[in-house]
Design an enzyme around this catalytic site. Structure first.
Site, short mmCIF file in Angstrom:
data_model
loop_
_atom_site.label_atom_id
_atom_site.label_comp_id
_atom_site.label_asym_id
_atom_site.label_seq_id
_atom_site.Cartn_x
_atom_site.Cartn_y
_atom_site.Cartn_z
N ARG A 128 65.58 -44.19 -2.96
CA ARG A 128 63.97 -44.11 -2.77
C ARG A 128 63.70 -42.32 -3.30
O ARG A 128 62.62 -42.10 -2.54
CB ARG A 128 63.50 -44.27 -1.33
CG ARG A 128 63.52 -45.70 -0.93
CD ARG A 128 62.79 -46.40 0.06
NE ARG A 128 62.95 -47.69 0.21
CZ ARG A 128 63.93 -48.26 0.87
NH1 ARG A 128 64.93 -47.67 1.69
NH2 ARG A 128 64.08 -49.50 1.06
N LYS A 134 56.85 -36.51 -15.42
CA LYS A 134 56.63 -38.04 -15.93
C LYS A 134 58.05 -38.36 -16.29
O LYS A 134 58.77 -37.81 -17.24
CB LYS A 134 55.68 -37.88 -17.25
CG LYS A 134 54.44 -38.15 -17.12
CD LYS A 134 53.52 -38.38 -18.07
CE LYS A 134 51.98 -38.37 -18.09
NZ LYS A 134 51.29 -38.47 -19.21
N ASN A 189 47.61 -34.98 -24.70
CA ASN A 189 47.63 -36.23 -25.55
C ASN A 189 46.80 -35.85 -27.13
O ASN A 189 46.56 -36.71 -27.62
CB ASN A 189 47.22 -37.63 -24.98
CG ASN A 189 48.26 -38.25 -24.09
OD1 ASN A 189 49.60 -37.68 -23.89
ND2 ASN A 189 47.77 -38.81 -23.13
N GLU A 238 54.52 -30.73 -31.46
CA GLU A 238 53.95 -30.86 -30.14
C GLU A 238 53.59 -29.27 -30.02
O GLU A 238 52.51 -28.86 -29.30
CB GLU A 238 54.89 -31.02 -29.00
CG GLU A 238 55.34 -32.44 -29.03
CD GLU A 238 54.14 -33.39 -28.24
OE1 GLU A 238 53.38 -32.83 -27.85
OE2 GLU A 238 54.29 -34.70 -28.63
N HIS A 255 47.64 -37.59 -30.20
CA HIS A 255 48.62 -38.76 -30.15
C HIS A 255 47.84 -40.05 -30.19
O HIS A 255 48.91 -41.11 -30.33
CB HIS A 255 49.08 -38.44 -28.45
CG HIS A 255 50.25 -37.62 -28.24
ND1 HIS A 255 50.00 -36.17 -28.43
CD2 HIS A 255 51.43 -37.86 -27.84
CE1 HIS A 255 50.86 -35.49 -28.51
NE2 HIS A 255 51.85 -36.43 -27.87
N HIS A 313 50.30 -42.47 -31.83
CA HIS A 313 50.75 -43.94 -31.38
C HIS A 313 50.58 -44.88 -32.03
O HIS A 313 51.45 -45.92 -32.29
CB HIS A 313 50.24 -43.83 -29.73
CG HIS A 313 50.67 -42.89 -28.83
ND1 HIS A 313 50.44 -42.58 -27.90
CD2 HIS A 313 52.10 -42.34 -28.81
CE1 HIS A 313 51.04 -41.57 -27.11
NE2 HIS A 313 52.22 -41.59 -27.71
N HIS A 345 58.13 -38.16 -34.13
CA HIS A 345 57.03 -38.33 -33.16
C HIS A 345 56.20 -37.09 -33.47
O HIS A 345 54.96 -37.01 -33.73
CB HIS A 345 57.43 -38.25 -31.77
CG HIS A 345 56.31 -38.06 -30.69
ND1 HIS A 345 55.42 -39.31 -30.46
CD2 HIS A 345 56.06 -37.25 -29.90
CE1 HIS A 345 54.54 -38.56 -29.63
NE2 HIS A 345 54.88 -37.38 -29.24
N LYS A 400 51.48 -25.89 -20.78
CA LYS A 400 51.70 -27.21 -20.00
C LYS A 400 51.84 -27.14 -18.49
O LYS A 400 51.21 -28.17 -17.71
CB LYS A 400 53.25 -27.88 -20.35
CG LYS A 400 53.47 -29.07 -19.53
CD LYS A 400 53.75 -30.26 -20.51
CE LYS A 400 53.82 -31.70 -19.72
NZ LYS A 400 54.48 -32.69 -20.40
N ARG A 409 44.84 -33.64 -17.61
CA ARG A 409 46.21 -33.94 -18.22
C ARG A 409 46.16 -34.57 -19.49
O ARG A 409 47.04 -34.59 -20.12
CB ARG A 409 46.97 -34.59 -17.04
CG ARG A 409 48.59 -34.41 -17.51
CD ARG A 409 49.86 -34.75 -16.72
NE ARG A 409 50.95 -34.82 -17.23
CZ ARG A 409 52.10 -34.74 -16.47
NH1 ARG A 409 51.75 -34.50 -15.11
NH2 ARG A 409 53.15 -34.71 -17.00
N GLU A 426 47.49 -37.01 -13.91
CA GLU A 426 46.71 -37.39 -15.06
C GLU A 426 45.50 -38.25 -14.54
O GLU A 426 45.13 -39.28 -14.99
CB GLU A 426 47.56 -38.40 -15.88
CG GLU A 426 46.74 -38.22 -17.35
CD GLU A 426 47.83 -38.77 -18.47
OE1 GLU A 426 49.03 -38.33 -18.55
OE2 GLU A 426 47.42 -39.63 -19.27
N1 GLY Z 1 53.67 -35.52 -22.45
C1 GLY Z 1 52.31 -35.60 -21.92
C2 GLY Z 1 52.24 -35.24 -20.23
O1 GLY Z 1 53.37 -34.86 -19.81
O2 GLY Z 1 51.23 -35.54 -19.59
#
Ligand code: GLY
Length: 338
Positions: free
Chosen positions: A115, A137, A225, A179, A228, A232, A244, A207, A221, A217
């Protein structure tokens, strides 16, 4: 910068906050950032990653397969079972050494094993250093889509060792450059005038600021993107000879066109987008095989498409999410990437 020329950027999230160390050879700092009280370390990496690390404690090594296919629940189960056999508990720490695939998988294992146990990422790709390794993430793919199973689980520290970028294949490096181009429009300004170490640190800082403002997000956040949505769509449509970051670059050019047609930015700002993409030798054209109709259909399947097509667009107040963009503008803007 310290005497070793290692910059430290703090992701301040209260008791989930952590340092990001950026610099040539920064991996030598690993032992210093292993969380207090750690008994043993599991180093999760891939066979092809040539970088060894010294956590300063007893450790085991677990290798996961190469490539995006390693981002699977099967691999997560396999790693968790190896941790269980080795008797790992919450007193132990995971250290991920590798690119986005390794840090995403190892981070997700850390989120779910017992956990939740602590983890540190040593990121060895440009894409990982400026994006994937920062912000908590973690997750894996399903056959039905990328990153559909995951968790927000912040690391205890991240190390971006820029020495590891020296051996990256050029296309892999370009992946991260796409990026970086994005960060120019998220307040980064003339990042191309900085040294590589300074540029990585500047992107990490942008970031970190975005993640600190919106860890899970809920809103802001989503600016990460930028570029993107089209990227995508291209990636979902098929296997093109595009990394990418290269797909993101095309998406950035497209987003600039949409913003211009909506009156959000002027022609000079569009030219600034073109200048940045060309300074980094990034592509700005979609593969010929992809039709406007196919791309539009894929936009509608985007995770952000709740009320019509939602794009992240530049504008007078900077980059932000724009809901319900007129389909005629979306179609007309394809011209700029043809
Ligand atoms: N790669 C996008 C984020 O970390 O929110």
């Amino acid at each position: 910068m310290t005497a070793r020329s290692i910059a430290t950027i703090t992701v301040d999230l209260g008791d989930r906050g952590y340092p990001v160390l950026v610099g040539h050879g920064a991996r030598v700092e690993l032992a210093a950032v292993i969380p207090d009280g750690t008994r043993r370390v599991a180093i999760i990496t891939q066979a092809g990653i040539p970088w060894t690390v010294d956590p300063g404690l007893e450790s085991i090594r677990i290798e996961i397969p190469d490539g995006e296919l390693a981002k699977s629940l099967t691999v997560v189960e396999d790693v968790c079972r190896q941790l269980a056999v080795a008797g790992f508990t919450r007193l132990d720490t995971i250290v991920a050494v590798g690119g986005g695939v390794v840090t995403d998988v190892a981070g997700f294992v850390a989120a779910v094993y017992h956990r939740g146990i602590r983890f540190v990422s040593v990121s060895t790709t440009l894409l990982g250093q400026v994006d994937a390794a920062i912000g908590g993430k973690t997750g894996v793919n399903l056959v039905e889509g990328k990153n559909l199973v995951g968790a927000f689980w912040q690391p205890s520290a991240v190390i971006c060792d820029t020495e590891t970028l020296e051996s990256l294949p050029p296309r892999e490096f370009q992946c991260g450059v796409g990026e970086i181009a994005k960060y120019h429009f998220l307040g980064g300004g003339h990042l191309d005038e900085l040294s590589l170490d300074e540029r990585v640190a500047a992107c990490v800082k942008i970031k970190a600021d975005v993640v600190m403002a919106d860890e899970r997000e809920g809103g802001k956040r989503a600016v990460l993107n930028y570029g993107h949505t089209l990227a995508h769509a291209i990636e979902t449509a098929g296997e093109y000879d595009l990394r990418h970051g290269e797909a993101v670059a095309i998406g950035i050019r497209y987003a600039a066109e949409v913003a211009h047609r909506l009156g959000r930015i002027d022609a000079d700002r569009v030219a600034e987008h073109e200048r940045v993409l060309s300074a980094y030798a990034l592509p700005s054209k979609v593969p010929d095989e992809l039709t406007d109709d196919e791309l539009l259909a894929l936009f509608a399947r985007d995770k952000k498409a709740i009320d019509g097509v939602t794009l992240v667009l530049d504008g007078p107040g900077g980059v932000e999410t724009v809901v319900g963009v007129d389909p005629a503008v979306l179609v007309g803007s394809f011209e700029a990437v043809r």
